[in-house]
Design a protein around this motif. Structure first.
Motif, short mmCIF file in Angstrom:
data_model
loop_
_atom_site.label_atom_id
_atom_site.label_comp_id
_atom_site.label_asym_id
_atom_site.label_seq_id
_atom_site.Cartn_x
_atom_site.Cartn_y
_atom_site.Cartn_z
N ILE A 162 5.06 -5.15 12.55
CA ILE A 162 4.53 -4.71 11.25
C ILE A 162 4.77 -3.22 11.06
O ILE A 162 5.19 -2.78 9.99
CB ILE A 162 3.02 -5.06 11.13
N LEU A 163 4.53 -2.43 12.12
CA LEU A 163 4.76 -0.98 12.03
C LEU A 163 6.23 -0.66 11.73
O LEU A 163 6.54 0.19 10.90
CB LEU A 163 4.34 -0.29 13.33
N LYS A 164 7.14 -1.37 12.39
CA LYS A 164 8.56 -1.15 12.15
C LYS A 164 8.93 -1.52 10.72
O LYS A 164 9.64 -0.77 10.04
CB LYS A 164 9.43 -1.93 13.14
N THR A 165 8.43 -2.65 10.26
CA THR A 165 8.71 -3.08 8.89
C THR A 165 8.16 -2.07 7.89
O THR A 165 8.83 -1.73 6.90
CB THR A 165 8.09 -4.47 8.64
N ALA A 166 6.95 -1.56 8.14
CA ALA A 166 6.35 -0.57 7.24
C ALA A 166 7.15 0.73 7.24
O ALA A 166 7.36 1.34 6.19
CB ALA A 166 4.89 -0.31 7.65
N ARG A 167 7.62 1.16 8.42
CA ARG A 167 8.46 2.37 8.50
C ARG A 167 9.77 2.18 7.75
O ARG A 167 10.23 3.07 7.02
CB ARG A 167 8.73 2.76 9.95
N CYS A 205 0.86 -1.20 0.00
CA CYS A 205 0.00 0.00 0.00
C CYS A 205 0.89 1.24 0.00
O CYS A 205 1.81 1.35 0.82
CB CYS A 205 -0.90 0.00 1.23
N THR A 206 0.61 2.18 -0.89
CA THR A 206 1.42 3.40 -0.97
C THR A 206 1.04 4.41 0.11
O THR A 206 1.72 5.41 0.28
CB THR A 206 1.28 4.08 -2.35
N GLY A 207 -0.01 4.13 0.86
CA GLY A 207 -0.40 5.01 1.95
C GLY A 207 0.24 4.64 3.27
O GLY A 207 0.84 5.47 3.94
N CYS A 208 0.17 3.36 3.62
CA CYS A 208 0.68 2.92 4.93
C CYS A 208 1.93 2.04 4.84
O CYS A 208 2.51 1.70 5.86
CB CYS A 208 -0.41 2.19 5.70
N PHE A 209 2.30 1.65 3.63
CA PHE A 209 3.49 0.85 3.38
C PHE A 209 3.42 -0.56 3.96
O PHE A 209 4.45 -1.19 4.19
CB PHE A 209 4.76 1.58 3.83
N THR A 253 12.92 3.36 2.67
CA THR A 253 13.67 2.94 1.49
C THR A 253 12.95 3.23 0.17
O THR A 253 13.57 3.25 -0.87
CB THR A 253 14.01 1.44 1.53
N THR A 254 11.63 3.50 0.24
CA THR A 254 10.87 3.72 -0.99
C THR A 254 10.38 5.15 -1.17
O THR A 254 9.96 5.51 -2.25
CB THR A 254 9.66 2.78 -1.08
N GLY A 255 10.36 5.96 -0.13
CA GLY A 255 9.88 7.33 -0.24
C GLY A 255 8.87 7.67 0.82
O GLY A 255 8.42 6.80 1.55
N SER A 256 8.51 8.93 0.88
CA SER A 256 7.59 9.38 1.93
C SER A 256 6.15 9.05 1.61
O SER A 256 5.78 8.86 0.46
CB SER A 256 7.74 10.89 2.14
N CYS A 257 5.36 8.99 2.66
CA CYS A 257 3.95 8.67 2.57
C CYS A 257 3.17 9.82 1.97
O CYS A 257 3.41 10.98 2.25
CB CYS A 257 3.42 8.38 3.99
N LYS A 258 2.17 9.49 1.12
CA LYS A 258 1.25 10.50 0.60
C LYS A 258 0.29 10.87 1.72
O LYS A 258 -0.04 10.06 2.56
CB LYS A 258 0.44 9.92 -0.55
N LYS A 259 -0.18 12.06 1.73
CA LYS A 259 -1.17 12.48 2.72
C LYS A 259 -2.55 12.50 2.08
O LYS A 259 -2.72 12.91 0.94
CB LYS A 259 -0.84 13.88 3.27
N ALA A 260 -3.55 12.07 2.84
CA ALA A 260 -4.93 12.04 2.34
C ALA A 260 -5.47 13.44 2.22
O ALA A 260 -5.06 14.35 2.87
CB ALA A 260 -5.80 11.21 3.27
#
Length: 83
Positions: free
Chosen positions: A66-71, A42-46, A76-83
C-alpha cells in the motif's frame, strides 16, 4: 436516528485511530484527510479509501505494498501537502 458520517469524517476517524495504535509499519497519514476531486484518493497520504480501511488489519507485507502504491500515486499526481 442513525447518523452516517460523510466520507471525510469517516476518513479522519480511521486515520486518527490508525495513528494512535501500535503498528510495525507506520501509517502514512499526515492529518490532511481530504479526498481528491474524484472522491477516491486522500490528498494527504495518497491512499484510497479502501487502502485506508484495510490498514488496521493488513499484514506488514500488504502495508508495504500500500505504501509503495501510494508513493507511486503521489509521484504521478504531485507532492503531498504538509499539515
Amino acid at each position: 436516528m442513525f447518523y452516517m458520517p460523510d466520507k471525510i469524517s469517516a476518513l479522519r476517524f480511521i486515520s486518527q485511530n490508525q495513528a494512535s495504535s501500535k503498528m510495525s509499519v507506520s501509517s502514512p497519514c499526515v492529518g490532511i484527510c481530504q479526498l481528491d476531486t474524484n472522491g477516491k484518493v486522500c490528498t494527504g497520504c495518497f491512499r484510497t479509501i479502501d487502502e485506508i480501511g484495510q490498514w488496521r488489519t493488513a499484514s506488514d507485507g500488504l502495508k508495504k505494498r500500500i505504501l509503495k502504491t501510494a508513493r507511486d500515486r503521489q509521484a504521478t499526481t504531485g507532492s503531498c501537502k504538509k499539515a
